[in-house]
Structure formats: structure tokens, C-alpha cells
Design an enzyme around this catalytic site. Sequence first.
Site, mmCIF file in Angstrom:
data_model
loop_
_atom_site.group_PDB
_atom_site.id
_atom_site.type_symbol
_atom_site.label_atom_id
_atom_site.label_comp_id
_atom_site.label_asym_id
_atom_site.label_seq_id
_atom_site.Cartn_x
_atom_site.Cartn_y
_atom_site.Cartn_z
ATOM 1 N N ARG A 75 -17.289 -19.654 -34.652
ATOM 2 C CA ARG A 75 -16.619 -20.921 -34.983
ATOM 3 C C ARG A 75 -16.169 -21.697 -33.739
ATOM 4 O O ARG A 75 -15.938 -22.906 -33.797
ATOM 5 C CB ARG A 75 -15.433 -20.684 -35.923
ATOM 6 C CG ARG A 75 -14.244 -20.007 -35.294
ATOM 7 C CD ARG A 75 -13.084 -19.909 -36.278
ATOM 8 N NE ARG A 75 -11.924 -19.272 -35.674
ATOM 9 C CZ ARG A 75 -11.720 -17.979 -35.637
ATOM 10 N NH1 ARG A 75 -12.605 -17.150 -36.191
ATOM 11 N NH2 ARG A 75 -10.642 -17.477 -35.073
ATOM 12 N N ARG A 135 -7.309 2.189 -24.873
ATOM 13 C CA ARG A 135 -6.235 2.610 -23.968
ATOM 14 C C ARG A 135 -6.012 4.123 -23.961
ATOM 15 O O ARG A 135 -5.785 4.717 -22.915
ATOM 16 C CB ARG A 135 -4.932 1.896 -24.327
ATOM 17 C CG ARG A 135 -4.935 0.419 -23.964
ATOM 18 C CD ARG A 135 -3.666 -0.259 -24.452
ATOM 19 N NE ARG A 135 -3.722 -1.702 -24.224
ATOM 20 C CZ ARG A 135 -3.014 -2.584 -24.909
ATOM 21 N NH1 ARG A 135 -2.194 -2.177 -25.876
ATOM 22 N NH2 ARG A 135 -3.128 -3.873 -24.650
ATOM 23 N N CYS A 170 1.359 -5.185 -22.735
ATOM 24 C CA CYS A 170 2.191 -6.046 -21.891
ATOM 25 C C CYS A 170 3.557 -5.429 -21.611
ATOM 26 O O CYS A 170 4.036 -5.449 -20.463
ATOM 27 C CB CYS A 170 2.345 -7.417 -22.535
ATOM 28 S SG CYS A 170 2.833 -7.368 -24.272
ATOM 29 N N LYS A 254 3.194 2.560 -28.256
ATOM 30 C CA LYS A 254 2.354 2.225 -27.093
ATOM 31 C C LYS A 254 3.112 2.498 -25.800
ATOM 32 O O LYS A 254 2.566 3.059 -24.846
ATOM 33 C CB LYS A 254 1.927 0.749 -27.147
ATOM 34 C CG LYS A 254 0.891 0.432 -28.207
ATOM 35 C CD LYS A 254 0.639 -1.075 -28.279
ATOM 36 C CE LYS A 254 -0.313 -1.426 -29.412
ATOM 37 N NZ LYS A 254 -0.485 -2.897 -29.543
ATOM 38 N N HIS A 283 8.548 -11.682 -21.604
ATOM 39 C CA HIS A 283 9.289 -10.579 -22.207
ATOM 40 C C HIS A 283 10.452 -10.153 -21.308
ATOM 41 O O HIS A 283 10.379 -10.245 -20.081
ATOM 42 C CB HIS A 283 8.380 -9.365 -22.407
ATOM 43 C CG HIS A 283 7.327 -9.534 -23.455
ATOM 44 N ND1 HIS A 283 7.256 -10.617 -24.303
ATOM 45 C CD2 HIS A 283 6.285 -8.714 -23.808
ATOM 46 C CE1 HIS A 283 6.219 -10.471 -25.117
ATOM 47 N NE2 HIS A 283 5.619 -9.324 -24.826
#
Length: 375
Positions: A75, A135, A170, A254, A283
Site C-alpha cells: 500500500r 532478539r 528501546c 524484554k 522515554h
Amino acid sequence: MATLTHHTPHTPFLSRLPLRPKPRAFSARVKMSLQESAPSLAVVGVTGAVGQEFLSVLSDRDFPYSSVKMLASKRSAGKRVAFDGREYTVEELTVESFDGVDIALFSAGGSISKEFGPRAAERGTIVVDNSSAFRMVDGVPLVIPEVNPEAMKGIKVGTGKGALIANPNCSTIICLMAVTPLHHHAKVKRMVVSTYQAASGAGAAAMEELVQQTREVLAGKPPTCNIFSQQYAFNLFSHNAPITENGYNEEEMKLVKETRKIWNDTEVKVTATCIRVPVMRAHAESVNLQFENPLDENTARELLRKAPGVYIIDDRASNTFPTPLDVSNKDDVAVGRIRRDVSQDGNFGLDIFVCGDQIRKGAALNAVQIAEMLL
């Protein structure tokens, strides 16, 4: 193809950084990033927030390339994107997209990474993936260049061998940028992290919804809740990641699992609580540390002053400490509120407060730094 073995001279993890970021000096030099002998690149998910930041970081750091493919979903195919003074047409992502590509930066979600990442590697492409897909896969390096560059030893452009390299989450990157220098000195036994996470972590649409909700609430209208199931503006709530069987959400786990892998330490104890706050793109994290060996706060400050990619904002007299605005659109992670944990005896505990740009060091910059190490 000639193998490039140099790093750009302004690579931040190779130099001592100032306590506060200096304004970027205007440079009239000719851009030298487009070079015939340089690697060929592909950016997967180029129309997303992190994909666009990939382009910004590549340009800022004069990353050398001979060609670049802009890849996205069907798209988005046909859209035009600007990069390094040129316009490119976005192409639909297919397996054949990676023919002749040396390095591919992925940020298109886990399902796309799982489908196309290994197949790109089979074609000889080195994939740097920003999703969580690989990861925790054994044999896939999980890398923060300032923290564990040795994890990707032997992976280089020019060998003809493809590979998968994972970008950490992150929150993990921002946390470990500040904590690792302390860990190397005194060895962390236990780490308690509380995060205050920005809208950018949920993508460009979430950032747009925060702006829209803010306008709606100020106008006395009910907020539009398409991305999140509840009001985000003027509110905060537990991170929207799915809750696991142990009561932690996936974002929290995580931090637990990735820290152990990056530090190569299965014994370190980590617990986390992750909160979504109405901040646009950086953050913040409160980190409580318990050490095996003593570490006083003055030594901690000196270690952090010398740490690559980190700077200190810690002025008790003026009550000035890191904020998300301090680090938004910046490369480096800010740390402050450095103090002895009074709940622990002696100098075996510290509290710190860390802020980092989630899109930049928390995603795109880290990935590009990994790519730089491949040259």
C-alpha cells in the site's frame, strides 16, 4: 566490492562525550556518503516513524552507501521519499528486493522481520532488525555498540555472508547505556526499573493520536481512542503490551531477558514496571541498583562522565535533572538523580534517573551504529 574498514570520525561511541550536548556546528563540507565502493543499503519499513529516522540518522552521520532501496508494504509502494538531497520511489517489499543488498535496516514489525529477515540473510544481506523477532534467538547477536560490540565479532560487509543482528528494545538500550559502566565497575546483582514511556514507542499513529486527544480534551470533547483503548492525553497507564502468565507485560519481560543476554549474565536479577505517559518521543526510566562491590556516588558520576553516549544532568542546587525534552531528537542518553540508596547499607546501592530519545538511540541510531561496525 572493496571492504570499508573505517568508522566515520564523529562516531560517538569512539570518543569521550561532553557533559552536555554541544550545538551542532554548521558544516559546509560536501556530502561524501554516496560512494561507488560503499555498501548497498535497503531500508525496510521506510514510511514508518523509525524508518524515517533511519534516513535522518544515515544522512546526519554521512553513512557511506553506493545505492539505497526504499522498501515498504504494497500500500506504500509508489510513494516518494527524500534522502540526502534526492527523491526515491518506495518499492514493495519482496524476497527479490535483497538481491545485491549488503545491509538492510528493518523496522516493519516482527511478522515482516520473521518472513523476510532470514530470507534476506540467505541472499547474503546483513540484516539489522529493530523488531523483537530475533532478539532472544540463540546465535543472533543482540547489540548495543557502546555496551557489547564483541557480540557481532566476525560479521562484516564484504565477506559475502549474510547475517541477522537484533536491535534491543528501546527501554533496554536507554537503561543499559547508563547502567553498564556502573555494572563493569561494581557488578550489578539486582536492578529495579520503572519506565515512563513516550507515544513514539507505539509508532507514528500513536503520536498523532496523542496530539488529537489533547486538542479534543482541551475543547471539552471525548477523546478519540483508536490506538489505545483509553484516554492517553492528561493520563498515564500501564504499558499496553500484552500481559504474560507471570503478571508482567511483554515490555517488562524484554528488559529482564535482554539485559541478561546483552551482559551475558544469567544470574543478574532484573524486575521492571513499564508505564505509558503522555510524552511525545523520549522515554524516562527510574533505575535502582544493588551491587556486589561497593560503589559511591562520586565514583559513579566519574564513570558516567567518561561513558560513551552518556551525559550528566545532575544539579541538586537548582533541582535540574534529565527530562524527555532534554533528549528529544538527540543522540545521547542523559542521566541524573545520582544518589546512594539509603535503604541499603554502605555503598552497595544507587538510584539514577535516565532519559533517552526512543526513536533515535532507542531504535534508529543504535541500528545505524551497528551498521557502521560492519564496515
